[in-house]
Design an enzyme around this catalytic site. Structure first.
Site, PDB file in Angstrom:
ATOM      1  N   SER A 116       4.066 -42.331 -26.797  1.00 25.44           N
ATOM      2  CA  SER A 116       4.625 -41.636 -27.959  1.00 25.44           C
ATOM      3  C   SER A 116       5.317 -42.643 -28.860  1.00 25.44           C
ATOM      4  O   SER A 116       5.802 -43.695 -28.400  1.00 25.44           O
ATOM      5  CB  SER A 116       5.637 -40.585 -27.490  1.00 25.44           C
ATOM      6  OG  SER A 116       6.429 -40.149 -28.571  1.00 25.44           O
ATOM      7  N   LYS A 155       8.183 -42.961 -21.765  1.00 28.09           N
ATOM      8  CA  LYS A 155       6.950 -43.458 -22.384  1.00 28.09           C
ATOM      9  C   LYS A 155       6.903 -44.986 -22.334  1.00 28.09           C
ATOM     10  O   LYS A 155       5.827 -45.575 -22.184  1.00 28.09           O
ATOM     11  CB  LYS A 155       6.826 -42.934 -23.820  1.00 28.09           C
ATOM     12  CG  LYS A 155       6.690 -41.414 -23.904  1.00 28.09           C
ATOM     13  CD  LYS A 155       5.471 -40.915 -23.136  1.00 28.09           C
ATOM     14  CE  LYS A 155       5.307 -39.417 -23.165  1.00 28.09           C
ATOM     15  NZ  LYS A 155       4.129 -38.960 -22.411  1.00 28.09           N
ATOM     16  N   TYR A 187      13.103 -39.202 -22.795  1.00 27.12           N
ATOM     17  CA  TYR A 187      11.668 -38.968 -23.003  1.00 27.12           C
ATOM     18  C   TYR A 187      10.988 -40.255 -23.488  1.00 27.12           C
ATOM     19  O   TYR A 187       9.978 -40.697 -22.929  1.00 27.12           O
ATOM     20  CB  TYR A 187      11.489 -37.828 -24.014  1.00 27.12           C
ATOM     21  CG  TYR A 187      10.102 -37.688 -24.577  1.00 27.12           C
ATOM     22  CD1 TYR A 187       9.055 -37.231 -23.789  1.00 27.12           C
ATOM     23  CD2 TYR A 187       9.832 -38.018 -25.914  1.00 27.12           C
ATOM     24  CE1 TYR A 187       7.771 -37.105 -24.318  1.00 27.12           C
ATOM     25  CE2 TYR A 187       8.563 -37.891 -26.449  1.00 27.12           C
ATOM     26  CZ  TYR A 187       7.538 -37.433 -25.647  1.00 27.12           C
ATOM     27  OH  TYR A 187       6.272 -37.315 -26.162  1.00 27.12           O
ATOM     28  N   SER A 225       2.847 -37.409 -34.887  1.00 33.02           N
ATOM     29  CA  SER A 225       3.143 -35.971 -34.939  1.00 33.02           C
ATOM     30  C   SER A 225       1.825 -35.209 -34.963  1.00 33.02           C
ATOM     31  O   SER A 225       1.184 -35.077 -36.023  1.00 33.02           O
ATOM     32  CB  SER A 225       3.962 -35.643 -36.179  1.00 33.02           C
ATOM     33  OG  SER A 225       5.117 -36.445 -36.227  1.00 33.02           O
ATOM     34  N   ASP A 264      -3.854 -29.258 -14.665  1.00 31.52           N
ATOM     35  CA  ASP A 264      -2.555 -28.886 -15.249  1.00 31.52           C
ATOM     36  C   ASP A 264      -1.749 -28.155 -14.180  1.00 31.52           C
ATOM     37  O   ASP A 264      -2.328 -27.556 -13.261  1.00 31.52           O
ATOM     38  CB  ASP A 264      -2.750 -27.970 -16.472  1.00 31.52           C
ATOM     39  CG  ASP A 264      -1.562 -28.026 -17.419  1.00 31.52           C
ATOM     40  OD1 ASP A 264      -1.727 -28.553 -18.540  1.00 31.52           O
ATOM     41  OD2 ASP A 264      -0.457 -27.560 -17.046  1.00 31.52           O
ATOM     42  N   HIS A 293       8.094 -42.302 -29.735  1.00 32.27           N
ATOM     43  CA  HIS A 293       9.500 -42.338 -29.311  1.00 32.27           C
ATOM     44  C   HIS A 293       9.795 -43.484 -28.332  1.00 32.27           C
ATOM     45  O   HIS A 293      10.958 -43.715 -27.994  1.00 32.27           O
ATOM     46  CB  HIS A 293       9.919 -40.974 -28.773  1.00 32.27           C
ATOM     47  CG  HIS A 293       9.835 -39.938 -29.852  1.00 32.27           C
ATOM     48  ND1 HIS A 293      10.717 -39.892 -30.899  1.00 32.27           N
ATOM     49  CD2 HIS A 293       8.907 -38.972 -30.095  1.00 32.27           C
ATOM     50  CE1 HIS A 293      10.370 -38.922 -31.736  1.00 32.27           C
ATOM     51  NE2 HIS A 293       9.263 -38.354 -31.268  1.00 32.27           N
ATOM     52  N   ASP A 316       0.369 -29.764  -9.263  1.00 31.08           N
ATOM     53  CA  ASP A 316       1.412 -30.641  -9.759  1.00 31.08           C
ATOM     54  C   ASP A 316       0.986 -32.093  -9.527  1.00 31.08           C
ATOM     55  O   ASP A 316       0.227 -32.378  -8.595  1.00 31.08           O
ATOM     56  CB  ASP A 316       2.674 -30.330  -8.950  1.00 31.08           C
ATOM     57  CG  ASP A 316       3.910 -30.752  -9.680  1.00 31.08           C
ATOM     58  OD1 ASP A 316       4.479 -29.903 -10.387  1.00 31.08           O
ATOM     59  OD2 ASP A 316       4.294 -31.939  -9.549  1.00 31.08           O
ATOM     60  N   LEU A 317       1.491 -33.005 -10.349  1.00 27.86           N
ATOM     61  CA  LEU A 317       1.177 -34.428 -10.147  1.00 27.86           C
ATOM     62  C   LEU A 317       1.748 -34.947  -8.834  1.00 27.86           C
ATOM     63  O   LEU A 317       1.314 -35.974  -8.324  1.00 27.86           O
ATOM     64  CB  LEU A 317       1.720 -35.267 -11.318  1.00 27.86           C
ATOM     65  CG  LEU A 317       1.016 -35.083 -12.666  1.00 27.86           C
ATOM     66  CD1 LEU A 317       1.792 -35.788 -13.767  1.00 27.86           C
ATOM     67  CD2 LEU A 317      -0.419 -35.601 -12.611  1.00 27.86           C
TER      68      LEU A 317
HETATM   69  C1  15L Z   1       6.422 -36.517 -29.634  1.00 28.80           C
HETATM   70  O1  15L Z   1       6.243 -37.401 -28.809  1.00 28.80           O
HETATM   71  C2  15L Z   1       6.642 -35.103 -29.214  1.00 28.80           C
HETATM   72  O2  15L Z   1       5.932 -34.774 -28.038  1.00 28.80           O
HETATM   73  C3  15L Z   1       6.320 -34.122 -30.311  1.00 28.80           C
HETATM   74  O3  15L Z   1       6.875 -32.874 -29.972  1.00 28.80           O
HETATM   75  C4  15L Z   1       6.838 -34.568 -31.678  1.00 28.80           C
HETATM   76  O4  15L Z   1       8.221 -34.550 -31.705  1.00 28.80           O
HETATM   77  C5  15L Z   1       6.350 -35.969 -31.991  1.00 28.80           C
HETATM   78  O5  15L Z   1       6.614 -36.861 -30.938  1.00 28.80           O
HETATM   79  C6  15L Z   1       6.942 -36.527 -33.301  1.00 28.80           C
HETATM   80  O6  15L Z   1       7.583 -37.589 -33.276  1.00 28.80           O
HETATM   81  O7  15L Z   1       6.741 -35.898 -34.336  1.00 28.80           O
END
Ligand code: 15L
Length: 262
Positions: free
Chosen positions: A110, A142, A138, A167, A36, A112, A50-51
């Site tokens: 994610s 992904k 973000y 979530s 980390d 998202h 760091d990466l």
């Molecule tokens: C995610 O990818 C986030 O990192 C997290 O904070 C939440 O927002 C989650 O999605 C979500 O959609 O609930």
């Protein structure tokens, strides 16, 4: 199981999911090497780097059987920050793993990545082959990570699994989370399945618990051996009493990405 990885590099080990997995994964028989950019509490052996630090990353890969890559900015941020941490950082991680001959990478994607997908009117669970539709920079990062995982599987033969995590929290805290919740116990079960399940090439799975109101289809996760045990439904009555049902035109209800689409 013969192909079960033993030494696992866990990036983002100081984060929310990393902290949970540090507690839960050893019970499945893994030794963890934590990485980390921040010190990892209670882990004096953790690598703090760091990466972008190629030397540190190469050292982190030594003797590693698999990587669980969580390190990232976990929500929306200025594009330059997302580019450095989530896009360039993920590329560097994959490249270091390839150079070290690591066979499997579990990538924390994610929901998202598909956040601007409208929820089906009939409430049906959305499959993994729905087109990518990011809701933020973000989410876009992904999508990049998933496509990088696909490239490294096809070009280099790395076994890659992208987890479109919903979530993650101890308990569901919103009406949306009744469909999108991933409990800590199920998160460990999912990562274990992703580390050991049958993978050829790149596999995308959703990461949620066995929620009665699930927004996403778990069949590809189950094919890896994931057997979720928790269901957000036990919190439904109380949450709905406290927060009320979501109105149909509310983005939290209309799009998979919820408030990220606002
Ligand atoms: C995610 O990818 C986030 O990192 C997290 O904070 C939440 O927002 C989650 O999605 C979500 O959609 O609930």
């Amino acid at each position: 199981m013969a192909n079960r990885p033993r030494l696992v590099l866990l990036t983002g080990a100081a984060g929310r999911i990393g902290t949970s997995l540090r507690t839960s994964l050893p019970a499945y028989g893994y030794r963890l090497r934590c990485f980390d950019r921040l010190p990892v509490p209670g882990e004096p052996q953790a690598l703090t780097a760091d990466l972008q630090d190629a030397q540190a990353l190469a050292a982190a890969m030594e003797g590693v059987d698999a990587v669980v890559h969580l390190a990232a900015i976990p929500g929306e941020a200025p594009f330059a920050d997302i580019l450095a941490a989530n896009i360039d950082g993920t590329y560097r991680l994959f490249e270091a793993a390839r150079a070290a001959g690591v066979h499997r990478i579990v990538y924390a994607s994610s929901n998202h990545a598909v956040g601007f997908t409208e929820r089906p009117a009939d409430g049906a669970a959305v499959p993994v082959d729905t087109p990518q539709r990011p809701d933020t920079y973000y989410g876009l990062s992904k999508c990049f990570g998933e496509n990088l995982a696909s490239l490294y599987a096809d070009r280099h033969g790395t076994q890659t699994v992208s987890l479109r995590i919903g979530s993650f929290s101890d308990e569901p805290r919103s009406i949306r989370a009744l469909g999108t919740w991933l409990s800590p116990g199920d998160c460990a079960r999912l990562v274990h399945a992703a580390l050991t399940g049958p993978v050829s090439g790149h596999t995308v799975v959703y990461g949620i618990s066995a929620n009665t109101r699930a927004w996403w289809d778990l069949s590809t996760a189950r094919a890896l051996g994931y057997q979720p045990q928790d269901d957000a439904e036990q919190y439904a009555q109380q949450l709905i009493a406290e927060l009320g049902e979501l109105p149909a035109d509310d983005p939290e209800y209309r799009y998979l990405g919820g408030r990220f689409t606002r």
